[in-house]
Every structure is written in structure tokens, then in C-alpha cells.
Design a protein around this motif. Structure first.
Motif, PDB file in Angstrom:
ATOM      1  N   MET A   1      24.445   7.501   8.148  1.00 28.89           N
ATOM      2  CA  MET A   1      23.526   6.568   7.538  1.00 28.89           C
ATOM      3  C   MET A   1      24.139   6.084   6.217  1.00 28.89           C
ATOM      4  SD  MET A   1      19.369   6.939   7.161  1.00 28.89           S
ATOM      5  CE  MET A   1      19.321   8.569   7.697  1.00 28.89           C
ATOM      6  N   SER A   2      23.921   4.830   5.948  1.00 27.14           N
ATOM      7  CA  SER A   2      24.512   4.287   4.727  1.00 27.14           C
ATOM      8  C   SER A   2      23.667   4.654   3.511  1.00 27.14           C
ATOM      9  CB  SER A   2      24.637   2.769   4.835  1.00 27.14           C
ATOM     10  OG  SER A   2      23.358   2.175   4.739  1.00 27.14           O
ATOM     11  N   ASP A   3      24.274   4.499   2.364  1.00 24.06           N
ATOM     12  CA  ASP A   3      23.593   4.802   1.109  1.00 24.06           C
ATOM     13  C   ASP A   3      22.361   3.921   0.931  1.00 24.06           C
ATOM     14  OD1 ASP A   3      23.430   6.217  -1.354  1.00 24.06           O
ATOM     15  OD2 ASP A   3      24.174   4.424  -2.375  1.00 24.06           O
ATOM     16  N   PHE A   4      22.497   2.665   1.347  1.00 27.16           N
ATOM     17  CA  PHE A   4      21.369   1.735   1.230  1.00 27.16           C
ATOM     18  C   PHE A   4      20.187   2.187   2.091  1.00 27.16           C
ATOM     19  CE2 PHE A   4      19.099  -2.045   2.812  1.00 27.16           C
ATOM     20  CZ  PHE A   4      18.599  -2.519   1.610  1.00 27.16           C
ATOM     21  N   GLU A   6      19.473   5.234   3.054  1.00 24.64           N
ATOM     22  CA  GLU A   6      18.917   6.443   2.468  1.00 24.64           C
ATOM     23  C   GLU A   6      18.010   6.111   1.285  1.00 24.64           C
ATOM     24  OE1 GLU A   6      22.053   9.159   1.483  1.00 24.64           O
ATOM     25  OE2 GLU A   6      22.739   9.305   3.555  1.00 24.64           O
ATOM     26  N   GLN A   7      18.432   5.146   0.473  1.00 19.48           N
ATOM     27  CA  GLN A   7      17.610   4.717  -0.648  1.00 19.48           C
ATOM     28  C   GLN A   7      16.325   4.063  -0.163  1.00 19.48           C
ATOM     29  OE1 GLN A   7      20.145   2.187  -2.958  1.00 19.48           O
ATOM     30  NE2 GLN A   7      21.147   3.886  -4.026  1.00 19.48           N
ATOM     31  N   LEU A   8      16.444   3.284   0.881  1.00 18.04           N
ATOM     32  CA  LEU A   8      15.265   2.610   1.440  1.00 18.04           C
ATOM     33  C   LEU A   8      14.273   3.629   1.988  1.00 18.04           C
ATOM     34  CD1 LEU A   8      13.858  -0.040   2.126  1.00 18.04           C
ATOM     35  CD2 LEU A   8      15.124  -0.047   4.286  1.00 18.04           C
ATOM     36  N   ILE A   9      14.755   4.623   2.679  1.00 14.73           N
ATOM     37  CA  ILE A   9      13.893   5.677   3.218  1.00 14.73           C
ATOM     38  C   ILE A   9      13.233   6.447   2.086  1.00 14.73           C
ATOM     39  CG2 ILE A   9      13.895   7.870   4.475  1.00 14.73           C
ATOM     40  CD1 ILE A   9      16.035   6.620   6.339  1.00 14.73           C
ATOM     41  N   GLU A  10      14.005   6.746   1.038  1.00 13.17           N
ATOM     42  CA  GLU A  10      13.456   7.455  -0.124  1.00 13.17           C
ATOM     43  C   GLU A  10      12.345   6.633  -0.773  1.00 13.17           C
ATOM     44  OE1 GLU A  10      12.748  10.193  -3.103  1.00 13.17           O
ATOM     45  OE2 GLU A  10      13.966  10.469  -1.319  1.00 13.17           O
ATOM     46  N   GLN A  12      10.478   4.296   0.645  1.00 16.98           N
ATOM     47  CA  GLN A  12       9.347   4.246   1.569  1.00 16.98           C
ATOM     48  C   GLN A  12       8.552   5.549   1.520  1.00 16.98           C
ATOM     49  OE1 GLN A  12      11.437   3.291   5.198  1.00 16.98           O
ATOM     50  NE2 GLN A  12      10.942   1.104   5.020  1.00 16.98           N
ATOM     51  N   THR A  13       9.246   6.657   1.409  1.00 15.43           N
ATOM     52  CA  THR A  13       8.581   7.965   1.312  1.00 15.43           C
ATOM     53  C   THR A  13       7.762   8.044   0.026  1.00 15.43           C
ATOM     54  OG1 THR A  13      10.390   8.989   2.534  1.00 15.43           O
ATOM     55  CG2 THR A  13       8.945  10.454   1.294  1.00 15.43           C
ATOM     56  N   ARG A  14       8.357   7.605  -1.078  1.00 15.11           N
ATOM     57  CA  ARG A  14       7.625   7.615  -2.351  1.00 15.11           C
ATOM     58  C   ARG A  14       6.385   6.729  -2.290  1.00 15.11           C
ATOM     59  NH1 ARG A  14      12.016   7.287  -7.276  1.00 15.11           N
ATOM     60  NH2 ARG A  14      13.165   9.177  -6.753  1.00 15.11           N
ATOM     61  N   VAL A  15       6.521   5.556  -1.713  1.00 16.35           N
ATOM     62  CA  VAL A  15       5.386   4.633  -1.600  1.00 16.35           C
ATOM     63  C   VAL A  15       4.281   5.265  -0.754  1.00 16.35           C
ATOM     64  CG1 VAL A  15       4.634   2.420  -0.623  1.00 16.35           C
ATOM     65  CG2 VAL A  15       6.695   2.523  -2.025  1.00 16.35           C
ATOM     66  N   ALA A  16       4.658   5.926   0.319  1.00 16.80           N
ATOM     67  CA  ALA A  16       3.651   6.568   1.180  1.00 16.80           C
ATOM     68  C   ALA A  16       2.894   7.655   0.410  1.00 16.80           C
ATOM     69  CB  ALA A  16       4.325   7.159   2.417  1.00 16.80           C
ATOM     70  N   TYR A  17       3.616   8.467  -0.347  1.00 15.80           N
ATOM     71  CA  TYR A  17       2.954   9.505  -1.157  1.00 15.80           C
ATOM     72  C   TYR A  17       2.066   8.893  -2.231  1.00 15.80           C
ATOM     73  CZ  TYR A  17       5.479  13.479   0.847  1.00 15.80           C
ATOM     74  OH  TYR A  17       5.954  14.447   1.693  1.00 15.80           O
ATOM     75  N   GLN A  18       2.535   7.830  -2.853  1.00 13.86           N
ATOM     76  CA  GLN A  18       1.738   7.174  -3.884  1.00 13.86           C
ATOM     77  C   GLN A  18       0.464   6.557  -3.290  1.00 13.86           C
ATOM     78  OE1 GLN A  18       4.414   4.493  -5.882  1.00 13.86           O
ATOM     79  NE2 GLN A  18       5.337   6.128  -7.105  1.00 13.86           N
ATOM     80  N   GLU A  19       0.569   5.965  -2.124  1.00 13.82           N
ATOM     81  CA  GLU A  19      -0.612   5.404  -1.467  1.00 13.82           C
ATOM     82  C   GLU A  19      -1.621   6.493  -1.138  1.00 13.82           C
ATOM     83  OE1 GLU A  19       1.018   3.283   1.863  1.00 13.82           O
ATOM     84  OE2 GLU A  19       1.269   1.433   0.701  1.00 13.82           O
ATOM     85  N   ASP A  20      -1.129   7.636  -0.684  1.00 12.03           N
ATOM     86  CA  ASP A  20      -2.013   8.756  -0.383  1.00 12.03           C
ATOM     87  C   ASP A  20      -2.696   9.261  -1.652  1.00 12.03           C
ATOM     88  OD1 ASP A  20      -3.129  10.796   1.410  1.00 12.03           O
ATOM     89  OD2 ASP A  20      -1.831  12.185   0.306  1.00 12.03           O
ATOM     90  N   THR A  21      -1.924   9.379  -2.728  1.00 13.11           N
ATOM     91  CA  THR A  21      -2.481   9.833  -4.008  1.00 13.11           C
ATOM     92  C   THR A  21      -3.534   8.851  -4.510  1.00 13.11           C
ATOM     93  OG1 THR A  21      -0.430  10.962  -4.572  1.00 13.11           O
ATOM     94  CG2 THR A  21      -1.938  10.464  -6.389  1.00 13.11           C
ATOM     95  N   LEU A  22      -3.260   7.574  -4.421  1.00 17.58           N
ATOM     96  CA  LEU A  22      -4.236   6.564  -4.845  1.00 17.58           C
ATOM     97  C   LEU A  22      -5.517   6.632  -4.026  1.00 17.58           C
ATOM     98  CD1 LEU A  22      -1.982   3.450  -5.544  1.00 17.58           C
ATOM     99  CD2 LEU A  22      -3.263   4.801  -7.197  1.00 17.58           C
ATOM    100  N   ALA A  23      -5.387   6.856  -2.737  1.00 19.07           N
ATOM    101  CA  ALA A  23      -6.576   6.981  -1.886  1.00 19.07           C
ATOM    102  C   ALA A  23      -7.398   8.202  -2.285  1.00 19.07           C
ATOM    103  CB  ALA A  23      -6.164   7.061  -0.414  1.00 19.07           C
ATOM    104  N   GLN A  24      -6.728   9.303  -2.577  1.00 14.04           N
ATOM    105  CA  GLN A  24      -7.436  10.510  -3.014  1.00 14.04           C
ATOM    106  C   GLN A  24      -8.131  10.288  -4.347  1.00 14.04           C
ATOM    107  OE1 GLN A  24      -4.690  13.792  -3.044  1.00 14.04           O
ATOM    108  NE2 GLN A  24      -4.266  13.657  -0.855  1.00 14.04           N
ATOM    109  N   LEU A  25      -7.434   9.654  -5.285  1.00 10.39           N
ATOM    110  CA  LEU A  25      -8.036   9.369  -6.584  1.00 10.39           C
ATOM    111  C   LEU A  25      -9.218   8.427  -6.446  1.00 10.39           C
ATOM    112  CD1 LEU A  25      -4.837   8.980  -8.803  1.00 10.39           C
ATOM    113  CD2 LEU A  25      -6.506  10.835  -8.882  1.00 10.39           C
ATOM    114  N   ASN A  26      -9.114   7.457  -5.572  1.00 10.58           N
ATOM    115  CA  ASN A  26     -10.215   6.529  -5.336  1.00 10.58           C
ATOM    116  C   ASN A  26     -11.441   7.264  -4.797  1.00 10.58           C
ATOM    117  OD1 ASN A  26     -11.311   3.839  -5.260  1.00 10.58           O
ATOM    118  ND2 ASN A  26     -11.174   3.998  -3.027  1.00 10.58           N
ATOM    119  N   ASP A  27     -11.223   8.215  -3.903  1.00 10.36           N
ATOM    120  CA  ASP A  27     -12.332   9.011  -3.370  1.00 10.36           C
ATOM    121  C   ASP A  27     -13.005   9.821  -4.475  1.00 10.36           C
ATOM    122  OD1 ASP A  27     -11.812   8.033  -0.839  1.00 10.36           O
ATOM    123  OD2 ASP A  27     -10.706   9.821  -0.180  1.00 10.36           O
ATOM    124  N   VAL A  28     -12.206  10.412  -5.349  1.00  7.50           N
ATOM    125  CA  VAL A  28     -12.753  11.198  -6.458  1.00  7.50           C
ATOM    126  C   VAL A  28     -13.573  10.306  -7.380  1.00  7.50           C
ATOM    127  CG1 VAL A  28     -12.143  12.500  -8.534  1.00  7.50           C
ATOM    128  CG2 VAL A  28     -10.988  12.991  -6.380  1.00  7.50           C
TER     129      VAL A  28
END
Length: 72
Positions: A1-4, A6-10, A12-28
Motif C-alpha cells: 500500500m502506498s503512503d498516500f 495509508e494516510q487516507l485510511i488514517e 478516514q479512521t479519525r473522522v469515523a471516531y470523531q463522528e462517533d464522539t460527536l454523536a455521543q456528545l449530542n446524546d448527552v
């Protein structure tokens, strides 16, 4: 896999975690808002009841609020 890729996957992973965190905070926040509304209503009812009792103490338990305690 190219460096690009790997960065894109990283990213996307961060965005997914941030979206989950935002949804949890919104529920709270939504739960806290509902609780705050309920507490404000209760406080309003208590203040109304206290005002009614101070205007007409005979409606209460039969005790006058300004009456001295028996030990005086």
C-alpha cells in the motif's frame, strides 16, 4: 500500500471516531437539556407553592411561617 493510501485510511479512521464522539456528545447534551427543562419546571412549581404559602399560611400544615419556635 502506498503512503498516500495509508494516510487516507488514517484520516478516514479519525473522522469515523470523531463522528462517533460527536454523536455521543449530542446524546448527552440532549439528555441534559431535557433534565434541565424538567428541573426548571419543578423549581417554578416550588417557587409558586412557596409564594402561595407565604401569602396564605393557613393553606399549609397549619403552621405560620413567622411563628416563633416553642423553645423561645
Amino acid at each position: 500500500m502506498s503512503d498516500f493510501q495509508e494516510q487516507l485510511i488514517e484520516l478516514q479512521t479519525r473522522v469515523a471516531y470523531q463522528e462517533d464522539t460527536l454523536a455521543q456528545l449530542n446524546d448527552v447534551i440532549a439528555r441534559q437539556d431535557a433534565e434541565l427543562i424538567q428541573l426548571k419546571q419543578q423549581l417554578r412549581l416550588i417557587a409558586q407553592r412557596l409564594d402561595e404559602l407565604s401569602r396564605n399560611p393557613a393553606q399549609g400544615d397549619g403552621e405560620v411561617m413567622d411563628e416563633r419556635p416553642p423553645h423561645y
